[in-house]
Design a protein around this motif. Structure first.
Motif, PDB file in Angstrom:
ATOM      1  N   UNK A   1      -1.301   4.480   4.734  1.00  0.00           N
ATOM      2  CA  UNK A   1      -0.919   3.296   3.966  1.00  0.00           C
ATOM      3  C   UNK A   1      -1.253   3.565   2.514  1.00  0.00           C
ATOM      4  N   UNK A   2      -0.304   3.338   1.644  1.00  0.00           N
ATOM      5  CA  UNK A   2      -0.543   3.532   0.214  1.00  0.00           C
ATOM      6  C   UNK A   2      -1.064   2.232  -0.384  1.00  0.00           C
ATOM      7  N   UNK A   3      -2.114   2.362  -1.182  1.00  0.00           N
ATOM      8  CA  UNK A   3      -2.735   1.183  -1.786  1.00  0.00           C
ATOM      9  C   UNK A   3      -3.163   1.526  -3.201  1.00  0.00           C
ATOM     10  N   UNK A   4      -2.963   0.598  -4.114  1.00  0.00           N
ATOM     11  CA  UNK A   4      -3.416   0.776  -5.495  1.00  0.00           C
ATOM     12  C   UNK A   4      -4.709  -0.006  -5.643  1.00  0.00           C
ATOM     13  N   UNK A   5      -5.799   0.691  -6.011  1.00  0.00           N
ATOM     14  CA  UNK A   5      -7.092   0.008  -6.120  1.00  0.00           C
ATOM     15  C   UNK A   5      -7.239  -0.672  -7.472  1.00  0.00           C
ATOM     16  N   UNK A   6      -8.413  -1.252  -7.709  1.00  0.00           N
ATOM     17  CA  UNK A   6      -8.636  -2.029  -8.937  1.00  0.00           C
ATOM     18  C   UNK A   6      -8.628  -1.175 -10.199  1.00  0.00           C
ATOM     19  N   UNK A   7      -8.784   0.139 -10.065  1.00  0.00           N
ATOM     20  CA  UNK A   7      -8.744   1.045 -11.224  1.00  0.00           C
ATOM     21  C   UNK A   7      -7.359   1.643 -11.424  1.00  0.00           C
TER      22      UNK A   7
ATOM     23  N   UNK B   1     -12.277   2.890   1.384  1.00  0.00           N
ATOM     24  CA  UNK B   1     -11.934   4.085   0.611  1.00  0.00           C
ATOM     25  C   UNK B   1     -11.012   5.028   1.368  1.00  0.00           C
ATOM     26  N   UNK B   2     -11.137   5.059   2.698  1.00  0.00           N
ATOM     27  CA  UNK B   2     -10.439   6.084   3.463  1.00  0.00           C
ATOM     28  C   UNK B   2      -9.588   5.549   4.614  1.00  0.00           C
ATOM     29  N   UNK B   3      -9.935   4.383   5.194  1.00  0.00           N
ATOM     30  CA  UNK B   3      -9.300   3.930   6.420  1.00  0.00           C
ATOM     31  C   UNK B   3      -8.731   2.526   6.281  1.00  0.00           C
ATOM     32  N   UNK B   4      -7.802   2.215   7.187  1.00  0.00           N
ATOM     33  CA  UNK B   4      -7.214   0.882   7.234  1.00  0.00           C
ATOM     34  C   UNK B   4      -6.706   0.616   8.647  1.00  0.00           C
ATOM     35  N   UNK B   5      -6.807  -0.643   9.069  1.00  0.00           N
ATOM     36  CA  UNK B   5      -6.092  -1.177  10.235  1.00  0.00           C
ATOM     37  C   UNK B   5      -6.047  -2.685  10.066  1.00  0.00           C
ATOM     38  N   UNK B   6      -5.128  -3.360  10.753  1.00  0.00           N
ATOM     39  CA  UNK B   6      -5.041  -4.815  10.596  1.00  0.00           C
ATOM     40  C   UNK B   6      -6.355  -5.496  10.997  1.00  0.00           C
ATOM     41  N   UNK B   7      -6.793  -6.441  10.200  1.00  0.00           N
ATOM     42  CA  UNK B   7      -8.036  -7.199  10.419  1.00  0.00           C
ATOM     43  C   UNK B   7      -9.283  -6.322  10.402  1.00  0.00           C
TER      44      UNK B   7
END
Length: 97
Positions: A4-10, A50-56
């Motif tokens: 999943x591509x995500x743009x962080x606060x920086x 920083x490295x992982x994602x899943x729903x909830x």
């Protein structure tokens, strides 16, 4: 591998690994127990994000940390003692003591 591509606060674009259900418990344990040393909900969420994602994933991390046995045994104390109140002398002239 699903990412999943995500743009962080920086304003930096990150690719987060989407974790299948069978590996989520291991990832939660890794982010909270193993390398972190039971740091708490916020720091565990930051490490996971920083490295992982899943729903909830954030709700699951909160529940995991709240039910962590070593964290519950040590815990933070709720008995905060307050300083005793004392009377302050009234000063009649400005800047004098």
């Amino acid at each position: 591998m699903l990412v999943r591509r995500k743009i962080d606060k920086n304003e930096i674009e990150r690719e987060l690994i989407v974790v299948p259900e069978k590996y989520r418990d291991q990832i939660k344990s890794l982010c909270h127990d193993s390398t972190s040393g039971h740091l708490g909900i916020v720091k565990t969420k930051d490490k996971l994000a920083r490295y992982f994602y899943w729903p909830n994933c954030y709700e699951e991390i909160e529940e995991y940390v709240k039910t962590c046995d070593p964290c519950q045994r040590v815990g933070k104390s709720n008995d905060k003692t307050e300083a005793p109140l004392t009377l302050v002398p009234i000063i009649s002239e400005v800047f004098s003591k």
